[in-house]
Design a protein around this motif. Sequence first.
Motif, PDB file in Angstrom:
ATOM      1  N   UNK A   1       0.826  -1.188   0.000  1.00  0.00           N
ATOM      2  CA  UNK A   1       0.000   0.000   0.000  1.00  0.00           C
ATOM      3  C   UNK A   1       0.870   1.251   0.000  1.00  0.00           C
ATOM      4  N   UNK A   2       0.376   2.281  -0.630  1.00  0.00           N
ATOM      5  CA  UNK A   2       1.062   3.570  -0.713  1.00  0.00           C
ATOM      6  C   UNK A   2       0.362   4.568   0.208  1.00  0.00           C
ATOM      7  N   UNK A   3       1.160   5.313   0.965  1.00  0.00           N
ATOM      8  CA  UNK A   3       0.614   6.276   1.918  1.00  0.00           C
ATOM      9  C   UNK A   3       1.328   7.610   1.797  1.00  0.00           C
ATOM     10  N   UNK A   4       0.596   8.662   2.160  1.00  0.00           N
ATOM     11  CA  UNK A   4       1.187   9.983   2.303  1.00  0.00           C
ATOM     12  C   UNK A   4       0.841  10.471   3.707  1.00  0.00           C
ATOM     13  N   UNK A   5       1.865  10.859   4.451  1.00  0.00           N
ATOM     14  CA  UNK A   5       1.724  11.383   5.805  1.00  0.00           C
ATOM     15  C   UNK A   5       1.952  12.892   5.728  1.00  0.00           C
ATOM     16  N   UNK A   6       1.035  13.659   6.321  1.00  0.00           N
ATOM     17  CA  UNK A   6       1.162  15.120   6.322  1.00  0.00           C
ATOM     18  C   UNK A   6       0.966  15.625   7.745  1.00  0.00           C
ATOM     19  N   UNK A   7       1.894  16.490   8.177  1.00  0.00           N
ATOM     20  CA  UNK A   7       1.745  17.145   9.488  1.00  0.00           C
ATOM     21  C   UNK A   7       1.977  18.633   9.290  1.00  0.00           C
ATOM     22  N   UNK A   8       1.014  19.420   9.771  1.00  0.00           N
ATOM     23  CA  UNK A   8       1.168  20.873   9.700  1.00  0.00           C
ATOM     24  C   UNK A   8       0.311  21.530  10.773  1.00  0.00           C
ATOM     25  N   UNK A  48      -2.426  16.093  11.888  1.00  0.00           N
ATOM     26  CA  UNK A  48      -1.715  14.998  11.243  1.00  0.00           C
ATOM     27  C   UNK A  48      -2.732  14.252  10.381  1.00  0.00           C
ATOM     28  N   UNK A  49      -2.368  14.013   9.135  1.00  0.00           N
ATOM     29  CA  UNK A  49      -3.266  13.280   8.239  1.00  0.00           C
ATOM     30  C   UNK A  49      -2.487  12.149   7.579  1.00  0.00           C
ATOM     31  N   UNK A  50      -3.117  10.986   7.525  1.00  0.00           N
ATOM     32  CA  UNK A  50      -2.538   9.832   6.854  1.00  0.00           C
ATOM     33  C   UNK A  50      -3.499   9.433   5.734  1.00  0.00           C
ATOM     34  N   UNK A  51      -2.987   9.468   4.505  1.00  0.00           N
ATOM     35  CA  UNK A  51      -3.785   9.158   3.322  1.00  0.00           C
ATOM     36  C   UNK A  51      -3.300   7.853   2.708  1.00  0.00           C
ATOM     37  N   UNK A  52      -4.229   7.038   2.279  1.00  0.00           N
ATOM     38  CA  UNK A  52      -3.882   5.873   1.467  1.00  0.00           C
ATOM     39  C   UNK A  52      -4.114   6.273   0.011  1.00  0.00           C
ATOM     40  N   UNK A  53      -3.126   5.967  -0.856  1.00  0.00           N
ATOM     41  CA  UNK A  53      -3.189   6.328  -2.270  1.00  0.00           C
ATOM     42  C   UNK A  53      -3.096   5.082  -3.134  1.00  0.00           C
ATOM     43  N   UNK A  54      -3.544   5.215  -4.367  1.00  0.00           N
ATOM     44  CA  UNK A  54      -3.454   4.085  -5.287  1.00  0.00           C
ATOM     45  C   UNK A  54      -2.017   3.844  -5.735  1.00  0.00           C
ATOM     46  N   UNK A  55      -1.151   4.876  -5.653  1.00  0.00           N
ATOM     47  CA  UNK A  55       0.268   4.711  -5.973  1.00  0.00           C
ATOM     48  C   UNK A  55       1.066   5.858  -5.350  1.00  0.00           C
ATOM     49  N   UNK A  56       2.334   5.601  -5.073  1.00  0.00           N
ATOM     50  CA  UNK A  56       3.196   6.662  -4.548  1.00  0.00           C
ATOM     51  C   UNK A  56       3.389   7.758  -5.590  1.00  0.00           C
ATOM     52  N   UNK A  57       3.437   7.394  -6.855  1.00  0.00           N
ATOM     53  CA  UNK A  57       3.591   8.385  -7.914  1.00  0.00           C
ATOM     54  C   UNK A  57       2.434   9.381  -7.898  1.00  0.00           C
ATOM     55  N   UNK A  58       1.203   8.890  -7.773  1.00  0.00           N
ATOM     56  CA  UNK A  58       0.048   9.786  -7.727  1.00  0.00           C
ATOM     57  C   UNK A  58       0.046  10.640  -6.459  1.00  0.00           C
TER      58      UNK A  58
END
Length: 92
Positions: A1-8, A48-58
Amino acid sequence: MAYMFVRHSVQDYEAWKSVFDSVADLRRRSGEKSYQILRQENGSKEVVALFEWDSLDNARKYAASPELKEGMQRAGVTGKPEILFLEEAARG
């Protein structure tokens, strides 16, 4: 699975969440599959947000998009966000 973690940090959580919700379709079209938003229990202005994505590229394309930058400005994000691109290594 591909994830994007964002903290701001944000000026006002409710105002930020309203803008976040308003771009849900854009995130989905960009490859977002799901998200979780986390905050400290004391009402901290840090999000803090954790997103699951269809690909790391996207996920990378979305993170670099002018739409995201503009949305963060409208939402009252303060400072530079921390963004990490992650792959699942294990699950329990």
